[in-house]
Design an enzyme around this catalytic site. Structure first.
Site, PDB file in Angstrom:
ATOM      1  N   ASP A  57       0.853  -1.182   0.000  1.00 17.38           N
ATOM      2  CA  ASP A  57       0.000   0.000   0.000  1.00 17.38           C
ATOM      3  C   ASP A  57       0.895   1.241   0.000  1.00 17.38           C
ATOM      4  OD1 ASP A  57       0.924   0.260   2.569  1.00 17.38           O
ATOM      5  OD2 ASP A  57      -0.919  -0.389   3.519  1.00 17.38           O
ATOM      6  N   ASP A 101      -8.105  -7.535   1.656  1.00 15.19           N
ATOM      7  CA  ASP A 101      -7.029  -7.701   2.639  1.00 15.19           C
ATOM      8  C   ASP A 101      -7.524  -7.244   3.990  1.00 15.19           C
ATOM      9  OD1 ASP A 101      -5.444  -5.041   3.720  1.00 15.19           O
ATOM     10  OD2 ASP A 101      -6.531  -4.638   1.871  1.00 15.19           O
ATOM     11  N   CYS A 110     -11.837 -28.585   9.486  1.00 18.28           N
ATOM     12  CA  CYS A 110     -10.602 -27.961   8.998  1.00 18.28           C
ATOM     13  C   CYS A 110      -9.438 -28.945   9.067  1.00 18.28           C
ATOM     14  CB  CYS A 110     -10.294 -26.725   9.847  1.00 18.28           C
ATOM     15  SG  CYS A 110      -8.795 -25.847   9.318  1.00 18.28           S
ATOM     16  N   CYS A 145      -6.137 -27.813   8.607  1.00 17.46           N
ATOM     17  CA  CYS A 145      -4.902 -27.024   8.721  1.00 17.46           C
ATOM     18  C   CYS A 145      -3.960 -27.685   9.734  1.00 17.46           C
ATOM     19  CB  CYS A 145      -5.212 -25.586   9.143  1.00 17.46           C
ATOM     20  SG  CYS A 145      -5.605 -25.380  10.903  1.00 17.46           S
ATOM     21  N   CYS A 169      -5.353 -27.622  13.357  1.00 15.97           N
ATOM     22  CA  CYS A 169      -6.486 -28.510  13.630  1.00 15.97           C
ATOM     23  C   CYS A 169      -6.105 -29.991  13.533  1.00 15.97           C
ATOM     24  CB  CYS A 169      -7.639 -28.191  12.675  1.00 15.97           C
ATOM     25  SG  CYS A 169      -8.442 -26.612  13.044  1.00 15.97           S
ATOM     26  N   HIS A 218      -4.427 -21.158  11.593  1.00 14.99           N
ATOM     27  CA  HIS A 218      -5.798 -21.616  11.362  1.00 14.99           C
ATOM     28  C   HIS A 218      -6.662 -20.522  10.725  1.00 14.99           C
ATOM     29  CE1 HIS A 218      -9.808 -23.237  11.859  1.00 14.99           C
ATOM     30  NE2 HIS A 218     -10.124 -22.072  12.406  1.00 14.99           N
TER      31      HIS A 218
END
Length: 373
Positions: free
Chosen positions: A95, A269, A307, A309, A312, A338
């Protein structure tokens, strides 16, 4: 002239404004709609680049204002650019620093030339102009760089907002003139105009004339009610060209992503997934979960049974609660992994739903399960 970044529209959902596309960048193709984790100071907080990559993220943000102040863009340039400095081999967007500078309030002074402000780190006097913002971002070397703009606060007087958006346009022209290496980095313009639909159109008309590779919608989610934000967004999207990427800046909560996608936004974002992680919060298929709650003291199930991930697959709520209570840094890391993975998987689901012309059904199913926002 070939631009570093280009947008390719693949499919439009038949029942909404949602669209599926690809953002072609020097560091790989990005499937859209996309959520971009925020790496403010050349790091996604509490995570290694490998951990961020494992979530599926292919495009992250760096913050021009913060990197200008520390360590300084010259150091990043000497290191070989932001990609090399932070060891991230995928795409980066920086940015312009505009939002951070204007959020300093009394610590900054705006003129036609640029903005003089006091560093929040040591109080030293600094100055950023459109040309300096481009120089900083050229040194950082991101794939996508943003124009230096003036973000009007909410609420704001109509005259102020109109003057502000016109200055943003003048600054955008100066940014474009200052940016030479268009084959290595692409400059995106930013639409302003506050909560005034006609001023939004005025801003869009002015910036679209410059024929940039992509356009962002700035100045939303700055304190206004959700209903007003969505009402303004309805119009904003229509004012931007359909063949270019559309980026809704600083917006990335679950509900705002779905609402944005439905209206034709491609890029999002937000710092939220890592920020709430540091406060013991997780985003799951069944809504937000507060790991601090005493009911999880002996809960040996995973955060989210749907999940897969790293967090998890390997750890229980009881363990995560223990880490938080013991003030262990690992808790922030595991919850951040996560939370970002959850959003990246959600985006994959959104992409697939658009391809199958069932985005609205997917949204309803997701909302019904997620519950209250």
């Amino acid at each position: 002239m070939k631009h570093a970044v280009s947008y390719e529209l693949k499919r439009k959902d038949k029942n909404s404004g949602a669209r599926r596309g690809v953002l072609h960048t020097p560091h790989g193709d990005i499937q859209t709609p996309v959520f971009m984790p925020v790496g403010t100071q050349a790091t996604v907080k509490a995570m290694t680049p490998e951990q961020v990559e494992a979530t599926g993220a292919k495009l992250i943000l760096g913050n021009t204002y913060h990197l200008f102040l520390r360590p300084g863009h010259e150091i990043v340039r000497e290191a070989g650019g932001l990609h090399k400095f932070m060891n991230w081999n995928h795409a980066i967007l920086t940015d312009s620093g505009g939002f951070q500078v204007f959020s300093l309030g009394k610590l900054r002074k705006i003129s036609e030339e640029g903005v003089t402000f006091r560093s929040h780190i040591d109080g030293s006097k600094k100055f950023i102009s459109p040309e300096i913002a481009i120089e900083i971002q050229n040194s950082l070397g991101a794939d996508i760089i943003m124009a230096f703009d003036e973000c009007a606060p909410y609420p704001a007087d109509r005259r102020y907002v109109e003057d502000s958006l016109k200055r943003t346009t003048r600054w955008l022209k100066r940014c474009k003139d200052a940016h030479k290496d268009v084959e290595r980095q692409s400059l995106f313009g930013i639409m302003q105009g506050g909560m005034y639909s006609d001023l939004r159109k005025m801003s869009a008309d002015q910036i679209v004339e410059l024929n940039l590779p992509g356009y962002a919608i700035g100045g939303l989610s700055v304190g206004e009610p959700k209903e007003l934000m969505l009402e303004v967004l309805d119009n904003c999207v229509d004012y931007l060209p359909s063949e270019k990427a559309r980026y809704l800046m600083g917006v990335g909560t679950v509900d705002y992503i779905f609402e944005g996608v439905e209206r034709g936004i491609d890029m999002f974002d937000c710092v939220q997934p890592t920020r709430i992680a540091r406060h013991g919060m997780a985003t799951t298929a069944n809504g937000k979960l507060n790991i601090k709650n005493v009911k999880f003291e002996r809960d040996f199930s995973s955060l989210d049974e749907e999940c897969d991930c790293y967090t998890c697959r390997n750890f229980s709520k009881a363990y995560l609660r223990h880490l938080f209570k013991a003030n262990e840094m690992l808790c922030s890391t595991l919850l951040s992994i996560h939370n970002i993975y959850f959003l990246e998987k959600m985006m994959e689901g959104i992409q697939k739903a658009i391809e199958e012309d069932r985005f609205l059904e997917f949204k309803k199913e997701f909302y019904d399960k997620y519950g209250e926002f």
